[in-house]
Scaffold this motif. Structure first.
Motif, mmCIF file in Angstrom:
data_model
loop_
_atom_site.group_PDB
_atom_site.id
_atom_site.type_symbol
_atom_site.label_atom_id
_atom_site.label_comp_id
_atom_site.label_asym_id
_atom_site.label_seq_id
_atom_site.Cartn_x
_atom_site.Cartn_y
_atom_site.Cartn_z
ATOM 1 N N UNK A 22 1.565 1.267 4.748
ATOM 2 C CA UNK A 22 1.144 1.637 3.400
ATOM 3 C C UNK A 22 0.129 2.766 3.470
ATOM 4 N N UNK A 23 0.381 3.889 2.830
ATOM 5 C CA UNK A 23 -0.523 5.040 2.943
ATOM 6 C C UNK A 23 -1.819 4.826 2.176
ATOM 7 N N UNK A 24 -2.912 5.187 2.813
ATOM 8 C CA UNK A 24 -4.225 5.140 2.170
ATOM 9 C C UNK A 24 -5.025 6.347 2.640
ATOM 10 N N UNK A 29 -1.246 11.668 3.993
ATOM 11 C CA UNK A 29 -0.703 12.943 4.472
ATOM 12 C C UNK A 29 0.448 12.680 5.424
ATOM 13 N N UNK A 30 1.448 13.548 5.450
ATOM 14 C CA UNK A 30 2.548 13.394 6.417
ATOM 15 C C UNK A 30 2.002 13.369 7.842
ATOM 16 N N UNK A 31 2.666 12.614 8.694
ATOM 17 C CA UNK A 31 2.207 12.477 10.069
ATOM 18 C C UNK A 31 2.127 13.832 10.764
#
Length: 401
Positions: A22-24, A29-31
């Protein structure tokens, strides 16, 4: 077939969106962006520190050699960057035929940024550094897609950022923009195998190859990568796809022809941009690379260390080319081999390291070899020192970028 060692973290080939956490905050941001930030920042800290040291040396020693102080004060707009900035500001006409060796994509893009309110100098440096970051992130995506390994992709990004010649990616040079177009072309040619559309995007690849040929002469060599993929896919392509593939093969030649045609219209000489580049004061005419290497190696005996320094880099580049041939698909080897052939075929090896920087598959090859963490740290440390040293020599007018 690419081989990944046991120490590499292997992930299925595919885009960075495969990460399911889950992005936080930062993780939104893209890897590829997250992995590009640190090497990008480190490279700029190293190069700008070298520029600061050059200012300190000049201010304290007041060298008598003509041009040293001017070169230092030119900073990131020194050497060829000054040509690009001036062409963007006043065009080719007032600068004469010598300016024609600088292809038009970067001056045109710089002029466009300057029109938005930036000066031509700041616009050029901004363009080069933004392109360098984009190329770094794109390389991460490409290598991870090709190898299935985050570790190999991470190492490739670090190598490209810290290789000594990469100080030009901080200056107002065209190499960063060329890398964006070249890596983008490969991304279009080599779609992820997990994608619903696994065929190459030849139209996109052709457009990027066209732009690359308008950025640097070596950009035309992308036709080899495109052609190899057209041949590989030919039996599986429909009529429209075959037409798109053939158009993509021709696209970089069309880009080159556009600039040569403009040269014919302007100075009544189709070949003026290439003639200027082949002058002895620049890359020089075609010469036997073995003779050139031998002559440069003799520099150690005759105390011409600057020319002798090219020799180990040529040998290292050739070693990485062998790794490309053994462990990467054909388009990478073809493009890298052609770029190196052009770089070593001139009457001198000046700027060889910068020319080889455009052969980005060599950075991937190095990343494939640096599987052990201790070796990786040692190599990256040495590259950082070399980056600082080469940048300092260029800023002090002691070495030609």
């Amino acid at each position: 077939m690419v081989q990944v060692t046991e120490t590499d973290t292997v992930a299925p080939p595919g885009p960075d969106s495969l990460d399911t956490a889950a992005p936080r905050g930062w993780n939104r941001l893209p890897l590829c962006v997250r992995e590009a930030v640190l090497p990008y920042v480190v490279a700029r800290v190293v190069v700008l520190s070298a520029l600061g040291l050059a200012h300190f040396i000049v201010d304290r020693t007041h060298p008598a050699t003509v041009g040293v102080a001017a070169r230092v004060h030119a900073g990131l707009l020194g050497w060829d960057a000054g040509w690009y900035e001036t062409i963007a500001r006043v065009g080719y006409g007032p600068l004469g035929r010598q300016s024609l060796r600088f292809f038009p994509a970067v001056p045109v893009l710089t002029h466009g940024l300057a029109w938005l309110g930036l000066g031509d100098g700041p616009a050029l440096v901004l363009l080069a550094n933004a392109a360098a970051f984009a190329a770094t992130a794109m390389l991460y995506v490409l290598v991870r897609r090709e190898t299935g390994s985050k570790d190999v992709a991470r190492r490739a990004v670090w190598v490209l950022s810290l290789v000594p010649a990469a100080f030009v990616l901080v200056m107002g040079y065209a190499e960063a923009v060329l890398l964006v177009f070249a890596v983008g072309c490969f991304l279009a040619l080599r779609p992820p195998t997990t994608s619903a559309h696994t065929r190459p995007h030849f139209a996109v690849a052709g457009l990027l190859a066209f732009a690359a040929a308008l950025t640097r002469p070596v950009g035309v060599l992308l036709f080899l990568a495109v052609a190899s993929e057209v041949v590989r896919w030919w039996q599986r392509l429909g009529r429209n796809e075959r037409a798109a593939g053939l158009a993509a093969v021709a696209a970089p030649f069309v880009g080159l022809l556009v600039f040569l045609g403009w040269s014919k219209h302007t100075v009544n000489d189709w070949w003026a941009p290439l003639r200027v580049q082949l002058q002895n004061s620049h890359h020089g005419g075609l010469a036997d690379p073995f003779v050139t290497l031998y002559d440069d190696a003799k520099g150690l005996v005759h105390h011409h260390v600057g020319t002798a320094l090219h020799v180990p880099w040529v040998l290292l580049a050739l070693a990485m080319l062998i790794v490309c041939w053994r462990r990467l698909p054909a388009p990478y080897t073809l493009f890298a081999a052609a770029a190196l052939a052009v770089a070593v075929s001139g009457a001198n090896l000046d700027s060889f390291e910068r020319y080889a920087l455009s052969a980005f598959p060599l950075s991937i090859a190095a990343a494939l070899l640096l599987a052990q963490s201790q070796v990786e740290r040692l190599v990256l440390t040495l590259l950082s020192a070399g980056l600082a040293g080469y940048a300092l020599l260029a800023f002090l007018n002691l070495s030609v970028p």
